[in-house]
Motif scaffolding. Structure first.
Motif, PDB file in Angstrom:
ATOM      1  N   GLU A 177       0.741  -1.117   0.070  1.00 17.33           N
ATOM      2  CA  GLU A 177       0.097  -0.012   0.018  1.00 17.33           C
ATOM      3  C   GLU A 177       1.003   1.333  -0.082  1.00 17.33           C
ATOM      4  OE1 GLU A 177      -3.016   0.166   2.905  1.00 17.33           O
ATOM      5  OE2 GLU A 177      -3.829  -2.016   2.523  1.00 17.33           O
ATOM      6  N   ALA A 178       0.420   2.150  -0.759  1.00 18.04           N
ATOM      7  CA  ALA A 178       1.082   3.579  -0.689  1.00 18.04           C
ATOM      8  C   ALA A 178       0.814   4.282   0.854  1.00 18.04           C
ATOM      9  CB  ALA A 178       0.268   4.518  -1.839  1.00 18.04           C
ATOM     10  N   ASN A 179       1.813   4.106   1.592  1.00 15.56           N
ATOM     11  CA  ASN A 179       1.754   4.749   2.854  1.00 15.56           C
ATOM     12  C   ASN A 179       2.938   5.437   3.267  1.00 15.56           C
ATOM     13  OD1 ASN A 179       2.208   4.196   6.017  1.00 15.56           O
ATOM     14  ND2 ASN A 179      -0.158   4.437   5.875  1.00 15.56           N
ATOM     15  N   VAL A 180       3.029   6.699   3.569  1.00 18.53           N
ATOM     16  CA  VAL A 180       4.329   7.314   3.953  1.00 18.53           C
ATOM     17  C   VAL A 180       5.027   6.722   5.136  1.00 18.53           C
ATOM     18  CG1 VAL A 180       3.362   8.875   5.655  1.00 18.53           C
ATOM     19  CG2 VAL A 180       5.470   9.604   4.160  1.00 18.53           C
ATOM     20  N   GLN A 181       4.434   5.942   6.231  1.00 18.26           N
ATOM     21  CA  GLN A 181       5.137   5.224   7.213  1.00 18.26           C
ATOM     22  C   GLN A 181       5.769   3.944   6.764  1.00 18.26           C
ATOM     23  OE1 GLN A 181       5.521   6.277  10.553  1.00 18.26           O
ATOM     24  NE2 GLN A 181       5.159   8.315   9.613  1.00 18.26           N
ATOM     25  N   LEU A 182       5.225   3.310   5.891  1.00 21.79           N
ATOM     26  CA  LEU A 182       5.747   2.107   5.098  1.00 21.79           C
ATOM     27  C   LEU A 182       6.834   2.612   4.346  1.00 21.79           C
ATOM     28  CD1 LEU A 182       2.743  -0.139   4.395  1.00 21.79           C
ATOM     29  CD2 LEU A 182       4.005  -0.489   6.357  1.00 21.79           C
ATOM     30  N   ARG A 183       6.799   3.614   4.031  1.00 20.22           N
ATOM     31  CA  ARG A 183       7.972   4.170   3.064  1.00 20.22           C
ATOM     32  C   ARG A 183       9.229   4.439   3.813  1.00 20.22           C
ATOM     33  NH1 ARG A 183       5.883   8.195   0.491  1.00 20.22           N
ATOM     34  NH2 ARG A 183       6.948  10.072   1.401  1.00 20.22           N
ATOM     35  N   TYR A 184       8.869   5.198   5.081  1.00 22.84           N
ATOM     36  CA  TYR A 184      10.175   5.562   5.908  1.00 22.84           C
ATOM     37  C   TYR A 184      10.759   4.270   6.387  1.00 22.84           C
ATOM     38  CZ  TYR A 184       8.480  10.488   6.017  1.00 22.84           C
ATOM     39  OH  TYR A 184       8.133  11.928   5.788  1.00 22.84           O
ATOM     40  N   GLY A 185      10.060   3.313   6.906  1.00 22.89           N
ATOM     41  CA  GLY A 185      10.401   1.935   7.364  1.00 22.89           C
ATOM     42  C   GLY A 185      10.910   0.729   6.343  1.00 22.89           C
ATOM     43  N   LYS A 186      10.583   1.350   5.185  1.00 20.26           N
ATOM     44  CA  LYS A 186      10.752   0.210   4.060  1.00 20.26           C
ATOM     45  C   LYS A 186      10.190  -0.886   4.578  1.00 20.26           C
ATOM     46  CE  LYS A 186      15.408   1.812   2.876  1.00 20.26           C
ATOM     47  NZ  LYS A 186      15.042   2.711   1.764  1.00 20.26           N
ATOM     48  N   GLY A 187       8.859  -0.736   4.937  1.00 23.00           N
ATOM     49  CA  GLY A 187       7.951  -1.609   5.803  1.00 23.00           C
ATOM     50  C   GLY A 187       7.695  -1.634   7.027  1.00 23.00           C
ATOM     51  N   TYR A 188       7.569  -2.601   7.699  1.00 23.16           N
ATOM     52  CA  TYR A 188       7.158  -2.358   9.097  1.00 23.16           C
ATOM     53  C   TYR A 188       8.530  -2.204   9.991  1.00 23.16           C
ATOM     54  CZ  TYR A 188       2.610  -3.760   7.847  1.00 23.16           C
ATOM     55  OH  TYR A 188       1.158  -3.719   7.327  1.00 23.16           O
ATOM     56  N   ASP A 189       8.483  -0.952  10.784  1.00 24.09           N
ATOM     57  CA  ASP A 189       9.841  -0.891  11.792  1.00 24.09           C
ATOM     58  C   ASP A 189       9.297   0.079  12.531  1.00 24.09           C
ATOM     59  OD1 ASP A 189      12.090  -1.156  13.155  1.00 24.09           O
ATOM     60  OD2 ASP A 189      13.413  -0.207  11.555  1.00 24.09           O
ATOM     61  N   HIS A 190       8.037  -0.279  13.560  1.00 22.79           N
ATOM     62  CA  HIS A 190       7.493   0.807  14.457  1.00 22.79           C
ATOM     63  C   HIS A 190       6.965  -0.026  15.550  1.00 22.79           C
ATOM     64  CE1 HIS A 190       6.900   2.000  10.139  1.00 22.79           C
ATOM     65  NE2 HIS A 190       6.623   3.332  10.641  1.00 22.79           N
TER      66      HIS A 190
END
Length: 376
Positions: free
Chosen positions: A265-278
């Motif tokens: 999905e187009a999601n800025v948080q996924l882009r920042y983490g290159k996926g899940y890193d939250h």
């Protein structure tokens, strides 16, 4: 017809023999001698824990690392669910420094490597872009703990982090106890005390694959996280200070779903983490709480995580780049493991609205996390 029947019978027998051989094949053996080495004048070693119920764990006092964790799958066969190396030198040379390690003094990130306690500003070593990650350049992952076995199923590790180490104040005495319980649980008890006011956030950085280490992607694992909120980050993965609802976002794991289901999905948080890193904000206000449940799609192994911590960092293996030769002549390929790090929130020393990580002089820090294994 008889000849064909005999040939088919031979094929069936051969296939069954092959399946039986594969299922009876023991996990990769690990030589204790390959972990025996002098490190900074101290002796590194490998310790084996056995709960007598089918689980075994191997732990190195170098970085307090969980090297191997053998768990029975739905067929009763043991699978090693933790990525690791077959020797100490593998960990020492790895481009990924955190495989299985106890991370500290501060797990996760501290913005720009600095924080204040009262009027005093402390500057840390920088090792992750402009920030400090997992304690700095020479965090606990590179330190040698003293080790004391407690029977067959428990190991106590101790380390003294000296005042000023990586920029942190206070002489900090750390105690971590690994225990395999009769309920097929891996239990970690953390304790620490400092002679000066300091900050602390300890965790374990095991890389899990519940189908077995080296068995391929974890994107089909089913994951549930008991969190209604998470902490969004900036492009350097430092929290903005907001606590945002997971509802309507790819971060909604309140019902079990495949890890990779919404990664595209187009999601800025996924882009920042290159996926899940939250970091996920655990919903329960109780001291002892259920944090997550993960299920291996092939093995049927389920891992339930419990903790006294307020947060859980979910990392989906986005920075794995096949650079390291792992145990069993496998490599750390992209998204072939995940981490669930029980913790306080990232950058809490600089975020007044986050739960405090201040440890006052003489005060005892305590934290407990449990990884319970079952099958379905």
């Amino acid at each position: 017809m008889l000849k064909i029947a005999v040939q088919w019978s031979c094929v069936v027998v051969a296939c069954l023999s092959l399946v039986t051989a594969c299922r009876n094949q023991s996990p990769q053996e690990i030589s204790a001698g390959a972990f025996e080495k002098e490190v900074e004048g101290k002796s590194a070693a490998l310790y084996t824990l056995d709960n007598g119920k089918g689980m075994k764990a191997r732990i190195s006092n170098y970085g307090g690392r969980l090297v191997s964790l053998l768990v029975p799958d739905r067929m009763g066969e043991l699978r090693d669910v933790v990525l690791g190396f077959d020797s100490l030198s593998g960990y020492m040379k790895s481009t990924e420094p955190y495989f299985g390690a106890i991370v500290g003094r501060y797990a996760n990130r501290i913005a720009k490597g600095r924080f204040k306690i009262g009027q005093d500003t402390f500057r840390l070593s920088i090792n992750n872009g402009p920030n400090t990650l997992h304690g700095g350049l020479n965090g606990f992952q590179y330190r040698l703990f003293s080790a004391s076995p407690r029977g067959d199923s428990s190991l106590v590790l101790n380390y003294v982090s000296k005042d000023g180490e990586e920029g942190f104040p206070g002489n900090l005495r750390v105690r971590v106890q690994y225990t395999l319980t009769a309920y097929n649980e891996l239990k970690l008890n953390y304790q620490a005390v400092s002679d000066k006011n300091t900050v602390i956030n300890l965790s374990n950085h095991a890389f899990f694959n519940l189908n077995g280490a080296g068995s391929g992607t974890v994107n089909k694992h089913l994951l549930r996280i008991f969190a209604d909120f998470y902490t969004p980050v900036d492009s350097t993965l430092i929290p903005s200070g907001q606590i945002s609802p997971v509802e309507g976002s790819p971060f909604d794991f309140r019902k079990a779903r495949a890890i990779g289901e919404r990664l595209a999905e187009a999601n800025v948080q996924l882009r920042y983490g290159k996926g899940y890193d939250h970091n996920f904000v655990l919903s329960s206000k109780k001291l002892w709480k259920e944090a997550a449940i993960v299920k291996g799609d092939q093995s049927g192994i389920m891992m339930t995580v419990y903790t006294t911590e307020p947060g859980l960092q979910f990392y989906g293996g986005n920075f794995m780049q096949s650079r390291n030769k792992m145990r069993g002549v496998k490599s750390d390929d992209f998204r072939t493991a995940f981490c669930l790090e029980t913790q306080h929130f990232p950058d809490s020393p600089n975020q007044p609205d986050f739960p405090s990580t201040l440890l006052k002089a003489g005060q005892i820090y305590k934290s407990t996390s449990v990884y319970r294994f079952s099958t379905e």
